[in-house]
Write a protein that holds these residues in place. Structure first.
Motif, mmCIF file in Angstrom:
data_model
loop_
_atom_site.group_PDB
_atom_site.id
_atom_site.type_symbol
_atom_site.label_atom_id
_atom_site.label_comp_id
_atom_site.label_asym_id
_atom_site.label_seq_id
_atom_site.Cartn_x
_atom_site.Cartn_y
_atom_site.Cartn_z
ATOM 1 N N THR A 34 4.690 5.628 -4.964
ATOM 2 C CA THR A 34 4.904 5.753 -6.414
ATOM 3 C C THR A 34 4.059 6.889 -6.967
ATOM 4 O OG1 THR A 34 5.074 3.359 -6.445
ATOM 5 C CG2 THR A 34 5.009 4.446 -8.564
ATOM 6 N N LEU A 35 2.813 6.992 -6.494
ATOM 7 C CA LEU A 35 1.955 8.081 -6.977
ATOM 8 C C LEU A 35 2.587 9.425 -6.683
ATOM 9 C CD1 LEU A 35 -0.778 9.094 -8.124
ATOM 10 C CD2 LEU A 35 -1.641 9.066 -5.796
ATOM 11 N N VAL A 87 5.642 10.027 -8.887
ATOM 12 C CA VAL A 87 5.250 10.368 -10.257
ATOM 13 C C VAL A 87 4.820 11.824 -10.335
ATOM 14 C CG1 VAL A 87 3.417 9.953 -11.930
ATOM 15 C CG2 VAL A 87 4.697 8.053 -11.048
ATOM 16 N N VAL A 88 4.048 12.270 -9.336
ATOM 17 C CA VAL A 88 3.593 13.668 -9.337
ATOM 18 C C VAL A 88 4.786 14.614 -9.243
ATOM 19 C CG1 VAL A 88 2.281 15.389 -8.060
ATOM 20 C CG2 VAL A 88 1.355 13.128 -8.341
ATOM 21 N N VAL A 116 8.037 14.063 -10.044
ATOM 22 C CA VAL A 116 8.903 14.044 -11.226
ATOM 23 C C VAL A 116 8.256 14.822 -12.371
ATOM 24 C CG1 VAL A 116 9.923 12.593 -13.008
ATOM 25 C CG2 VAL A 116 10.065 11.896 -10.624
ATOM 26 N N SER A 117 6.988 14.514 -12.653
ATOM 27 C CA SER A 117 6.359 15.217 -13.778
ATOM 28 C C SER A 117 6.175 16.691 -13.431
ATOM 29 C CB SER A 117 5.039 14.564 -14.159
ATOM 30 O OG SER A 117 4.065 14.812 -13.193
ATOM 31 N N GLY A 118 5.919 16.999 -12.150
ATOM 32 C CA GLY A 118 5.763 18.397 -11.763
ATOM 33 C C GLY A 118 7.036 19.193 -11.950
ATOM 34 N N THR A 119 8.174 18.601 -11.585
ATOM 35 C CA THR A 119 9.450 19.295 -11.751
ATOM 36 C C THR A 119 9.746 19.555 -13.217
ATOM 37 O OG1 THR A 119 10.180 17.902 -9.937
ATOM 38 C CG2 THR A 119 11.837 19.290 -10.961
ATOM 39 N N ALA A 120 9.609 18.486 -14.029
ATOM 40 C CA ALA A 120 9.875 18.651 -15.465
ATOM 41 C C ALA A 120 8.935 19.688 -16.059
ATOM 42 C CB ALA A 120 9.711 17.311 -16.179
ATOM 43 N N PHE A 121 7.675 19.663 -15.601
ATOM 44 C CA PHE A 121 6.686 20.602 -16.118
ATOM 45 C C PHE A 121 7.042 22.034 -15.754
ATOM 46 C CE2 PHE A 121 2.767 22.162 -17.602
ATOM 47 C CZ PHE A 121 2.267 23.044 -16.662
ATOM 48 N N VAL A 165 9.949 23.386 -15.187
ATOM 49 C CA VAL A 165 11.072 23.857 -16.013
ATOM 50 C C VAL A 165 10.586 24.173 -17.432
ATOM 51 C CG1 VAL A 165 13.262 23.183 -17.035
ATOM 52 C CG2 VAL A 165 12.773 22.573 -14.686
ATOM 53 N N PHE A 172 2.582 1.774 -3.395
ATOM 54 C CA PHE A 172 1.747 2.367 -4.441
ATOM 55 C C PHE A 172 1.519 3.848 -4.187
ATOM 56 C CE2 PHE A 172 1.657 -1.356 -6.521
ATOM 57 C CZ PHE A 172 0.687 -2.301 -6.238
ATOM 58 N N LEU A 173 1.240 4.221 -2.937
ATOM 59 C CA LEU A 173 1.042 5.640 -2.636
ATOM 60 C C LEU A 173 2.331 6.420 -2.867
ATOM 61 C CD1 LEU A 173 -1.220 5.764 0.521
ATOM 62 C CD2 LEU A 173 -1.687 6.775 -1.688
ATOM 63 N N ARG A 182 0.827 -1.200 0.000
ATOM 64 C CA ARG A 182 0.000 0.000 0.000
ATOM 65 C C ARG A 182 0.860 1.249 0.000
ATOM 66 N NH1 ARG A 182 -1.749 2.661 4.382
ATOM 67 N NH2 ARG A 182 -1.255 0.935 5.750
#
Lengths: 154, 156
Positions: free
Chosen positions: B12-13, B16-17, B19-24, B26, B9-10, B6
């Protein structure tokens, strides 16, 4: 009321169990997972699309895997089938709204002329293409893979 | 399911938020700066002639108010003996104008020197124009921003 607080807490920290629970628990869990995964998918797709300004490590492959992963996580985090279907629907809807907002917002924040909206046609065409060709298929395949995995393990 | 799975999974969520937030963040910053690229200004700060009047040196001050650095890549510049409207002959061949490739940091300004060859037969006109102070530069500067380029009009 401690019942409501427990339900909200349960929805946020134990979404899988919450998806089998009462109405408020399910609502919190579905909204939490759906909104976060939708936002992630939109942000990753933005980096995927605009590679010119992306950081060096923000490659297309990585971003596409993040979108796939976000779909996967929708099912892995929500055990009950109907809750997870609602959540993937919420995720795709939020992802669409976010993608469109990310594209249109600078025109209004920076006060760039849009010629009555016509200047937005081409960027919006790009957004919709990437939505239909990449974001939605990737997220949905992630979701379906997790469904198969869950069924396989049942 | 076990509490370890559990948490995995949390976790990982959240990963994911993040990593994509940082790239976004920039990428979006770069995209916003690109949409404000018309705020980069170029001004002519000096113009002088070499001793034998065959080479013209023009100083350009480039101001970069954006949040990202820009690169001065190439130039096509000429000199006219009068100000606008440009009635006189060109004193410098625009194709011979060169500028050293310079990186201008975010929110700073820098002066770059453009060198160009004075056209044959225009040496005396160039000397007159520079000594009287009426020589005016006109041309386009190519600026690089991340992987994209665009041009700015110099002079007029």
């Amino acid at each position: 009321m401690s019942g409501t607080e427990n339900a909200i807490l349960s929805g946020l920290t134990r979404p899988r169990k919450a998806s089998y629970g009462g109405r408020l628990e399910r609502l919190v869990a579905v909204s939490f997972v759906g909104v976060l995964t939708g936002l992630t998918a939109a942000m990753a797709m933005y980096v995927f699309r605009i590679q010119d300004f992306a950081p060096g490590w923000g490659t297309e492959t990585l971003m596409a895997s993040l979108v796939f992963l976000s779909g996967l996580l929708v099912k892995l985090l929500l055990g009950e089938m109907r809750a997870s279907v609602t959540a993937i629907g919420v995720s795709i809807a939020i992802g669409t709204v976010c993608m469109l907002t990310f594209e249109i917002a600078p025109y209004y924040i920076l006060d760039i002329g849009t010629a009555g909206g016509y200047a937005l046609y081409i960027p919006l065409r790009d957004v919709i293409t990437f939505l239909l060709m990449f974001q939605i298929p990737l997220q949905f395949s992630g979701y379906l893979s997790a469904v198969v995995y869950d069924g396989f393990r049942a | 399911m076990s509490s370890l799975t559990r948490r995995l999974f949390l976790g990982t969520l959240l990963a994911v938020v993040v990593v994509s937030g940082t790239a976004f963040a920039v990428t979006y910053g770069g995209s916003l700066a690109w949409q404000q690229r018309d705020q980069v200004e170029v001004g002519v700060s000096s113009s002088d002639l070499s001793a034998d009047a065959t080479t013209m040196n023009v100083g350009l001050t480039v101001t970069n108010p954006l949040s990202r650095p820009i690169v001065v890549q190439s130039i096509s510049l000429t000199m006219f003996p009068d100000g606008p409207p440009y009635d006189g002959d060109k004193l410098v061949d625009p194709r011979t104008a060169t500028v050293p490739r310079t990186v201008i940091d975010a929110q700073s300004e820098q002066t770059v020197t453009v060198t160009g060859t004075v056209k044959d037969g225009q040496q005396s006109a160039a000397q007159t124009a520079v000594s009287e102070g009426t020589a005016s530069a006109s041309g386009t500067l190519t600026i690089g921003f991340s992987d994209r380029t665009y041009t700015i009009n110099v002079g007029n």
